[in-house]
Design a protein around this motif. Structure first.
Motif, PDB file in Angstrom:
ATOM      1  N   ILE A  49       0.868  -1.287   0.005  1.00  0.00           N
ATOM      2  CA  ILE A  49       0.028  -0.070  -0.093  1.00  0.00           C
ATOM      3  C   ILE A  49       0.856   1.162  -0.077  1.00  0.00           C
ATOM      4  O   ILE A  49       1.949   1.231   0.741  1.00  0.00           O
ATOM      5  N   LYS A  50       0.518   2.166  -0.609  1.00  0.00           N
ATOM      6  CA  LYS A  50       1.492   3.456  -0.732  1.00  0.00           C
ATOM      7  C   LYS A  50       1.077   4.060   0.476  1.00  0.00           C
ATOM      8  O   LYS A  50       0.280   4.245   1.037  1.00  0.00           O
ATOM      9  N   GLY A  51       2.300   4.543   0.916  1.00  0.00           N
ATOM     10  CA  GLY A  51       2.410   5.120   2.250  1.00  0.00           C
ATOM     11  C   GLY A  51       2.906   4.372   3.492  1.00  0.00           C
ATOM     12  O   GLY A  51       3.274   4.855   4.498  1.00  0.00           O
ATOM     13  N   VAL A  52       2.967   2.985   3.074  1.00  0.00           N
ATOM     14  CA  VAL A  52       3.413   2.000   4.279  1.00  0.00           C
ATOM     15  C   VAL A  52       4.981   2.118   4.209  1.00  0.00           C
ATOM     16  O   VAL A  52       5.647   1.759   3.242  1.00  0.00           O
ATOM     17  N   ASN A  53       5.725   2.487   5.264  1.00  0.00           N
ATOM     18  CA  ASN A  53       6.806   2.834   5.384  1.00  0.00           C
ATOM     19  C   ASN A  53       7.713   1.362   5.711  1.00  0.00           C
ATOM     20  O   ASN A  53       8.687   1.331   5.195  1.00  0.00           O
ATOM     21  N   TYR A  54       7.261   0.456   6.286  1.00  0.00           N
ATOM     22  CA  TYR A  54       8.005  -0.367   6.718  1.00  0.00           C
ATOM     23  C   TYR A  54       6.912  -1.412   7.142  1.00  0.00           C
ATOM     24  O   TYR A  54       5.814  -1.338   7.880  1.00  0.00           O
ATOM     25  N   GLY A  55       6.990  -2.853   6.862  1.00  0.00           N
ATOM     26  CA  GLY A  55       6.031  -3.811   7.069  1.00  0.00           C
ATOM     27  C   GLY A  55       6.960  -5.231   7.654  1.00  0.00           C
ATOM     28  O   GLY A  55       8.299  -5.430   7.120  1.00  0.00           O
ATOM     29  N   ASN A  56       6.457  -6.020   8.420  1.00  0.00           N
ATOM     30  CA  ASN A  56       7.018  -7.240   8.779  1.00  0.00           C
ATOM     31  C   ASN A  56       5.942  -8.437   8.941  1.00  0.00           C
ATOM     32  O   ASN A  56       4.922  -8.078   9.237  1.00  0.00           O
ATOM     33  N   PHE A  57       6.354  -9.446   8.320  1.00  0.00           N
ATOM     34  CA  PHE A  57       5.390 -10.630   8.204  1.00  0.00           C
ATOM     35  C   PHE A  57       6.033 -11.941   8.809  1.00  0.00           C
ATOM     36  O   PHE A  57       6.949 -12.149   8.532  1.00  0.00           O
ATOM     37  N   SER A  58       5.382 -12.208   9.895  1.00  0.00           N
ATOM     38  CA  SER A  58       6.143 -13.404  10.911  1.00  0.00           C
ATOM     39  C   SER A  58       4.932 -14.186  11.214  1.00  0.00           C
ATOM     40  O   SER A  58       4.066 -14.064  12.057  1.00  0.00           O
ATOM     41  N   VAL A  59       5.044 -15.455  10.635  1.00  0.00           N
ATOM     42  CA  VAL A  59       4.288 -16.585  10.906  1.00  0.00           C
ATOM     43  C   VAL A  59       4.976 -17.788  11.198  1.00  0.00           C
ATOM     44  O   VAL A  59       6.210 -18.039  10.872  1.00  0.00           O
ATOM     45  N   THR A  60       4.381 -18.745  11.896  1.00  0.00           N
ATOM     46  CA  THR A  60       4.962 -20.053  12.152  1.00  0.00           C
ATOM     47  C   THR A  60       3.782 -21.165  11.793  1.00  0.00           C
ATOM     48  O   THR A  60       2.607 -21.099  12.044  1.00  0.00           O
ATOM     49  N   PRO A  61       4.074 -22.335  11.072  1.00  0.00           N
ATOM     50  CA  PRO A  61       3.441 -23.498  11.149  1.00  0.00           C
ATOM     51  C   PRO A  61       2.611 -23.921  12.385  1.00  0.00           C
ATOM     52  O   PRO A  61       3.099 -23.907  13.435  1.00  0.00           O
ATOM     53  N   ILE A  62       1.324 -24.045  12.074  1.00  0.00           N
ATOM     54  CA  ILE A  62       0.533 -24.720  13.267  1.00  0.00           C
ATOM     55  C   ILE A  62       0.692 -26.349  12.932  1.00  0.00           C
ATOM     56  O   ILE A  62       0.105 -26.943  12.029  1.00  0.00           O
ATOM     57  N   VAL A  63       1.630 -27.080  14.115  1.00  0.00           N
ATOM     58  CA  VAL A  63       1.516 -28.287  13.992  1.00  0.00           C
ATOM     59  C   VAL A  63       0.512 -29.068  14.540  1.00  0.00           C
ATOM     60  O   VAL A  63       0.435 -28.977  15.738  1.00  0.00           O
TER      61      VAL A  63
END
Ligand code: NI
Length: 140
Positions: free
Chosen positions: A124-138
């Motif tokens: 998205i225009k204007g988003v300065n920084y993003g972080n995507f953090s997920v882990t598998p559900i075992v």
């Protein structure tokens, strides 16, 4: 990721130059020792590997930092989250100062669909920084 209750030691052979670079990385990243760094790298690779399984269920969060004065940003942000409402568990918005906002979106769903959601939000225009953090559900 399933945690092991016992530790196993194993030897690793590596050429000097590669080891030197690795040790520099360890210092840079603030690891206490090589073992800790190797464990982290292995976990990272294993998590990445699960992306190949499109049906893998994962959970985690998407964090985005932005200036809320950016025209159209809030509308876009809300609209995209509504498109993926079945995967968005909660959203927390924090006003960091007069301009900057942090939005933390807690998500659960199929790995590849969450990746799409994250890509849309982070672009998205204007988003300065993003972080995507997920882990598998075992499933046990
Ligand atoms: Ni705000």
């Amino acid at each position: 990721m399933r945690e092991s209750s016992s530790l196993t030691r194993f030897g690793v052979s590596m050429d000097d130059q590669l080891l030197k670079s690795f040790d520099e990385l360890i210092i840079e990243k603030g690891y206490k020792n090589r073992s800790e760094a190797v464990r982290d790298l292995v976990r990272e690779v294993l998590v990445k590997e699960t992306w190949n399984d499109k049906d893998q269920l994962v959970a985690g969060s998407i964090q985005i930092f932005y200036d809320h004065h950016q025209r159209g940003l809030i509308e876009n942000l809300t609209s995209i989250q509504h498109d993926y409402h079945h995967m968005v568990l909660a959203t927390t918005h924090i006003h960091l100062d007069n301009h900057n906002c942090l939005e933390m979106i807690v998500v659960k769903g199929k790995a590849n669909e969450l990746q799409q959601l994250s890509n849309q939000l982070l672009s998205i225009k204007g988003v300065n920084y993003g972080n995507f953090s997920v882990t598998p559900i075992v499933v046990k």
